[in-house]
Design a protein around this motif. Sequence first.
Motif, PDB file in Angstrom:
ATOM      1  N   ARG A 162      -8.853 -11.088 -36.764  1.00 41.03           N
ATOM      2  CA  ARG A 162     -10.544 -11.432 -37.240  1.00 41.03           C
ATOM      3  C   ARG A 162     -11.460 -10.304 -37.054  1.00 41.03           C
ATOM      4  O   ARG A 162     -11.302  -9.599 -36.151  1.00 41.03           O
ATOM      5  CB  ARG A 162     -10.843 -12.505 -36.597  1.00 41.03           C
ATOM      6  CG  ARG A 162     -12.126 -13.260 -37.002  1.00 41.03           C
ATOM      7  CD  ARG A 162     -12.503 -14.530 -36.392  1.00 41.03           C
ATOM      8  NE  ARG A 162     -12.867 -14.204 -35.077  1.00 41.03           N
ATOM      9  CZ  ARG A 162     -14.276 -13.834 -34.599  1.00 41.03           C
ATOM     10  NH1 ARG A 162     -15.256 -13.534 -35.677  1.00 41.03           N
ATOM     11  NH2 ARG A 162     -14.627 -13.403 -33.432  1.00 41.03           N
ATOM     12  N   VAL A 215     -14.405  -8.711 -36.704  1.00 40.56           N
ATOM     13  CA  VAL A 215     -15.741  -9.062 -36.237  1.00 40.56           C
ATOM     14  C   VAL A 215     -17.040  -8.058 -36.584  1.00 40.56           C
ATOM     15  O   VAL A 215     -18.240  -8.530 -36.319  1.00 40.56           O
ATOM     16  CB  VAL A 215     -15.556  -9.109 -34.643  1.00 40.56           C
ATOM     17  CG1 VAL A 215     -14.710 -10.333 -34.344  1.00 40.56           C
ATOM     18  CG2 VAL A 215     -15.377  -7.785 -34.102  1.00 40.56           C
ATOM     19  N   ASP A 237     -11.090  -8.552 -33.588  1.00 36.90           N
ATOM     20  CA  ASP A 237     -11.305  -9.465 -32.260  1.00 36.90           C
ATOM     21  C   ASP A 237     -10.482  -8.983 -31.065  1.00 36.90           C
ATOM     22  O   ASP A 237     -10.508  -9.902 -30.096  1.00 36.90           O
ATOM     23  CB  ASP A 237     -10.927 -10.921 -32.926  1.00 36.90           C
ATOM     24  CG  ASP A 237      -9.557 -11.144 -33.256  1.00 36.90           C
ATOM     25  OD1 ASP A 237      -8.987 -10.263 -33.423  1.00 36.90           O
ATOM     26  OD2 ASP A 237      -9.257 -12.430 -33.452  1.00 36.90           O
TER      27      ASP A 237
END
Length: 102
Positions: free
Chosen positions: A29, A31, A53
């Motif tokens: 992910r 971020v 992440d």
Amino acid sequence: MNIFETLGHCPDVATLKPALQRLCGTFGRVVRLDVLTAMHEGTRQAICFLRLDSPEKEQVLMKTLGVGRFGGEIVFVVDLHAPATDQDTGPSSQWTEFDDAD
């Protein structure tokens, strides 16, 4: 053709940003994603700073893409092969913001 050449076909940051999201999202992910556009020796460039992440996922991304860190952020440069405009006559830079809602 390598991934950076493929990304270079994006004409602007609005097109590059989702392509970066898709590419980097395969590793984890995203971020944080900041893009600084610049002119360097007549070439438009996007200097991309990113965080995933987890540090482990970042290590895999860096090894796979052959990129490194600067100031704690993963950083890499994409040469944008978009046509030059009258505003692209000299060195310049501009930040674009990452909106997590995109």
